[in-house]
Design a protein around this motif. Structure first.
Motif, PDB file in Angstrom:
ATOM      1  N   ARG A 268       0.768  -1.014  -0.061  1.00 35.58           N
ATOM      2  CA  ARG A 268       0.017  -0.043  -0.120  1.00 35.58           C
ATOM      3  C   ARG A 268       0.848   1.187   0.148  1.00 35.58           C
ATOM      4  O   ARG A 268       0.519   2.318  -0.559  1.00 35.58           O
ATOM      5  CB  ARG A 268      -0.869   0.011   1.247  1.00 35.58           C
ATOM      6  CG  ARG A 268      -2.084  -1.066   1.010  1.00 35.58           C
ATOM      7  CD  ARG A 268      -2.843  -1.177   2.327  1.00 35.58           C
ATOM      8  NE  ARG A 268      -4.069  -2.153   2.099  1.00 35.58           N
ATOM      9  CZ  ARG A 268      -4.071  -3.415   2.137  1.00 35.58           C
ATOM     10  NH1 ARG A 268      -2.892  -4.088   2.040  1.00 35.58           N
ATOM     11  NH2 ARG A 268      -5.139  -4.072   1.961  1.00 35.58           N
ATOM     12  N   TYR A 270       3.877   1.591  -1.321  1.00 31.94           N
ATOM     13  CA  TYR A 270       4.550   1.660  -2.549  1.00 31.94           C
ATOM     14  C   TYR A 270       3.537   2.237  -3.588  1.00 31.94           C
ATOM     15  O   TYR A 270       3.916   2.942  -4.547  1.00 31.94           O
ATOM     16  CB  TYR A 270       5.238   0.256  -2.856  1.00 31.94           C
ATOM     17  CG  TYR A 270       6.512  -0.129  -2.127  1.00 31.94           C
ATOM     18  CD1 TYR A 270       7.422   0.953  -1.890  1.00 31.94           C
ATOM     19  CD2 TYR A 270       6.602  -1.385  -1.810  1.00 31.94           C
ATOM     20  CE1 TYR A 270       8.554   0.608  -1.142  1.00 31.94           C
ATOM     21  CE2 TYR A 270       7.781  -1.888  -1.276  1.00 31.94           C
ATOM     22  CZ  TYR A 270       8.535  -0.820  -0.915  1.00 31.94           C
ATOM     23  OH  TYR A 270       9.869  -1.175  -0.098  1.00 31.94           O
ATOM     24  N   GLU A 271       2.230   1.839  -3.490  1.00 33.13           N
ATOM     25  CA  GLU A 271       1.256   1.906  -4.320  1.00 33.13           C
ATOM     26  C   GLU A 271       1.035   3.642  -4.149  1.00 33.13           C
ATOM     27  O   GLU A 271       0.920   4.453  -5.121  1.00 33.13           O
ATOM     28  CB  GLU A 271       0.027   1.224  -4.134  1.00 33.13           C
ATOM     29  CG  GLU A 271      -1.065   1.652  -5.052  1.00 33.13           C
ATOM     30  CD  GLU A 271      -2.144   0.636  -5.023  1.00 33.13           C
ATOM     31  OE1 GLU A 271      -3.423   0.804  -5.769  1.00 33.13           O
ATOM     32  OE2 GLU A 271      -2.612  -0.049  -3.906  1.00 33.13           O
ATOM     33  N   ASP A 272       0.761   4.095  -3.092  1.00 29.98           N
ATOM     34  CA  ASP A 272       0.747   5.494  -2.686  1.00 29.98           C
ATOM     35  C   ASP A 272       2.114   6.300  -3.271  1.00 29.98           C
ATOM     36  O   ASP A 272       1.724   7.624  -3.643  1.00 29.98           O
ATOM     37  CB  ASP A 272       0.745   5.728  -1.236  1.00 29.98           C
ATOM     38  CG  ASP A 272      -0.729   5.353  -0.621  1.00 29.98           C
ATOM     39  OD1 ASP A 272      -1.603   5.142  -1.395  1.00 29.98           O
ATOM     40  OD2 ASP A 272      -0.949   5.095   0.522  1.00 29.98           O
ATOM     41  N   MET A 273       3.198   6.009  -3.326  1.00 30.87           N
ATOM     42  CA  MET A 273       4.176   6.534  -3.737  1.00 30.87           C
ATOM     43  C   MET A 273       4.329   6.423  -5.456  1.00 30.87           C
ATOM     44  O   MET A 273       5.241   7.187  -5.939  1.00 30.87           O
ATOM     45  CB  MET A 273       5.459   5.587  -3.421  1.00 30.87           C
ATOM     46  CG  MET A 273       5.805   5.923  -1.941  1.00 30.87           C
ATOM     47  SD  MET A 273       7.211   5.228  -1.065  1.00 30.87           S
ATOM     48  CE  MET A 273       8.457   5.767  -2.065  1.00 30.87           C
ATOM     49  N   GLY A 274       3.270   5.776  -5.836  1.00 33.64           N
ATOM     50  CA  GLY A 274       3.596   5.567  -7.438  1.00 33.64           C
ATOM     51  C   GLY A 274       4.323   4.425  -7.886  1.00 33.64           C
ATOM     52  O   GLY A 274       4.537   4.211  -9.060  1.00 33.64           O
ATOM     53  N   ALA A 275       4.784   3.579  -7.276  1.00 33.20           N
ATOM     54  CA  ALA A 275       5.917   2.519  -7.435  1.00 33.20           C
ATOM     55  C   ALA A 275       5.058   1.139  -7.695  1.00 33.20           C
ATOM     56  O   ALA A 275       5.081   0.464  -6.652  1.00 33.20           O
ATOM     57  CB  ALA A 275       7.134   2.296  -6.478  1.00 33.20           C
ATOM     58  N   ILE A 276       4.519   1.232  -8.603  1.00 31.77           N
ATOM     59  CA  ILE A 276       3.427  -0.072  -8.860  1.00 31.77           C
ATOM     60  C   ILE A 276       4.212  -1.386  -8.871  1.00 31.77           C
ATOM     61  O   ILE A 276       3.818  -2.284  -8.419  1.00 31.77           O
ATOM     62  CB  ILE A 276       2.573   0.030 -10.054  1.00 31.77           C
ATOM     63  CG1 ILE A 276       1.826   1.745  -9.908  1.00 31.77           C
ATOM     64  CG2 ILE A 276       1.555  -0.982 -10.277  1.00 31.77           C
ATOM     65  CD1 ILE A 276       1.073   1.755  -8.757  1.00 31.77           C
ATOM     66  N   ASP A 277       5.347  -1.371  -9.775  1.00 31.28           N
ATOM     67  CA  ASP A 277       6.149  -2.560  -9.634  1.00 31.28           C
ATOM     68  C   ASP A 277       6.687  -3.000  -8.317  1.00 31.28           C
ATOM     69  O   ASP A 277       6.371  -4.449  -8.054  1.00 31.28           O
ATOM     70  CB  ASP A 277       7.382  -2.390 -10.522  1.00 31.28           C
ATOM     71  CG  ASP A 277       8.207  -1.257 -10.208  1.00 31.28           C
ATOM     72  OD1 ASP A 277       7.675  -0.473  -9.396  1.00 31.28           O
ATOM     73  OD2 ASP A 277       9.271  -1.101 -10.681  1.00 31.28           O
ATOM     74  N   ARG A 306      -2.383  -3.183 -13.703  1.00 34.70           N
ATOM     75  CA  ARG A 306      -2.034  -1.961 -13.729  1.00 34.70           C
ATOM     76  C   ARG A 306      -0.760  -1.782 -14.538  1.00 34.70           C
ATOM     77  O   ARG A 306      -0.083  -0.872 -15.292  1.00 34.70           O
ATOM     78  CB  ARG A 306      -1.857  -1.103 -12.434  1.00 34.70           C
ATOM     79  CG  ARG A 306      -3.226  -0.650 -11.829  1.00 34.70           C
ATOM     80  CD  ARG A 306      -3.290  -0.238 -10.465  1.00 34.70           C
ATOM     81  NE  ARG A 306      -2.576   1.189 -10.583  1.00 34.70           N
ATOM     82  CZ  ARG A 306      -2.427   2.043  -9.665  1.00 34.70           C
ATOM     83  NH1 ARG A 306      -2.720   1.774  -8.339  1.00 34.70           N
ATOM     84  NH2 ARG A 306      -1.724   3.274  -9.978  1.00 34.70           N
TER      85      ARG A 306
END
Length: 426
Positions: A268, A270-277, A306
């Motif tokens: 979660r 990393y997702e908020d940071m935009g690092a989807i990988d 995504r």
């Protein structure tokens, strides 16, 4: 004998200054009750909080009765001085009698020492501490003890102190005091507990940034404590410091290598940071650690969608379907099959969602769109009607209009019979 000895001590307990009336006493009672309620006491200090709160309530009752019986409903400063002077005089007289009794006992002890010098080897001494911290509110820091007081009688004697902290003077029950010996460092466990308590108070007040600062000290005292790392991760995340939260959650994951919770937090963050990988990798680790958690596999599938990893998304969402199918998971699976170009599997997943929840408008809408890409026109129209019956949806309404317009028109039965007769006559 009352627990509170005089008006002056009652005012000290409530941290109230004269003159005062009933309203001021009531407000002070509420303020102190919030501060010393047993429900917010640290582990093992509930009884101390309860006794201190009981003394506060009795002091407030005495002051309210005094204000009610006073002229104008307010107790003046002079009235407090007179009452305090009378109480001090009574205590002085009691102290004088106790001193005289002690002197007589000392004389008897001297006589005994003279005639029986080895009868007792216990030294007569006392140690006075000046600096202390409050175990219930360690964020107040180290304060200077300005006075020690006693209330109650016989077996129910309670001791409390007035301590001067940097934020002001506070009334502290003696059981919540921890005297400080600056010649020895605090044990790591004590520091961890102290800063965790302070951080929890900051989180309760909505100050996540301050809680994170305090938890940093707790982590320095015990870097491998998973509870501290979890609270610190949450505090950094709530404060919006995502890089610090990511660093902390990595430390937490290194400590707890067999539980999925650190990886869920990491996904979660990393997702908020935009690092989807990175979020997808953390979510996959969490799912592998808890293979029977369908929501974990669904999260992996959505994150891989995504990233346009259709095969990986389908694999994760099919795993979630096997463990415990949900409407959201099946609709995500239908979307993955749609992106992969597998219309049959897309229709199958959407129909499974409608069977799982017949009252889901999104399931019927997805099913209608999937059927529109096949030759099952009548079933598509029926799905559109079911979706629109559950609520308005402009996309489904537009789809219904387009499908009905493209459907082949059937001749009425009467016209078909006439055309057949004419064909036979010819």
């Amino acid at each position: 004998m009352p627990r509170i000895l005089d008006v002056e001590q009652a005012l000290l307990l409530l941290e109230l200054e004269p003159p005062f009336d009933q309203r001021a006493v009531q407000l002070a009672r509420r303020r102190m009750a919030k501060r010393w309620h047993p429900d917010i006491a640290p582990p093992g200090r509930q009884h101390e909080h309860q006794r201190h709160l009981q003394a506060i309530n009795e002091a407030a009752d005495e002051l309210e009765q005094l204000a009610e019986s006073s002229r104008g409903g307010k107790v003046s400063r002079n009235a407090v001085k007179v009452s305090a002077a009378a109480a001090r005089k009574a205590r002085a007289e009691e102290g004088r009698r106790a001193y005289e009794a002690e002197q007589r006992q000392r004389v008897r002890e001297e006589e005994r020492q003279k005639h029986d010098p080895f009868g007792s080897r216990v030294p007569d001494h006392s140690v006075v501490h000046r600096y202390a911290r409050c175990l219930s509110y360690p964020e107040w820091g180290v304060g200077s003890v300005t006075g020690i007081y006693f209330s109650g009688s016989e077996d129910d004697v309670q001791q409390w102190a007035r301590v001067k902290f940097s934020i002001g003077v506070r009334t502290i029950p003696a059981g919540s005091l921890q005297f400080v010996d600056f010649s020895k460092p605090d044990p790591a466990a004590d520091r961890v507990q102290r800063f965790m308590t302070a951080a929890q108070h900051a989180l309760a007040e909505g100050d996540a940034a301050l809680a994170a600062q305090r938890l940093v000290y707790a982590r320095d005292a015990d870097p491998s404590n998973p509870i501290v790392l979890r609270l610190l991760t949450s505090a950094f995340w709530q404060a919006g410091n995502l890089p610090a939260a990511a660093r902390t959650v990595r430390d937490w994951a290194r400590v707890e290598t067999d539980r999925p919770t650190p990886e869920r937090f990491a996904a979660r963050i990393y997702e908020d940071m935009g690092a989807i990988d990175l979020a997808a990798e953390a979510a996959a680790r969490a799912a592998n650690r808890a293979p029977n958690d369908a929501s974990a596999w669904e999260r992996v599938g959505r994150l891989r969608l995504r990233l346009m990893d259709r095969a990986g998304a389908i694999s994760a969402l099919e795993q979630a379907r096997l463990v415990e199918p949900t409407v959201d998971g099946l609709l995500s699976l239908a979307l993955a099959y749609h992106l992969a170009g597998d219309v049959g599997a897309e229709v199958s997943a959407a129909e499974a969602a409608t069977r799982l929840d017949p009252d889901s408008q999104s399931a019927w809408g997805s099913c209608a769109h999937a059927l529109a890409r096949t030759d099952r026109i009548n079933e598509c129209i029926e799905a559109c009607h079911r979706a629109l019956a559950l609520g308005e949806d402009p996309e489904v309404a537009d789809l219904l209009a387009r499908v009905e317009a493209s459907r082949p028109r059937a001749l009425p039965e009467q016209n078909a019979d006439e055309l057949g007769s004419e064909r036979d006559a010819a």
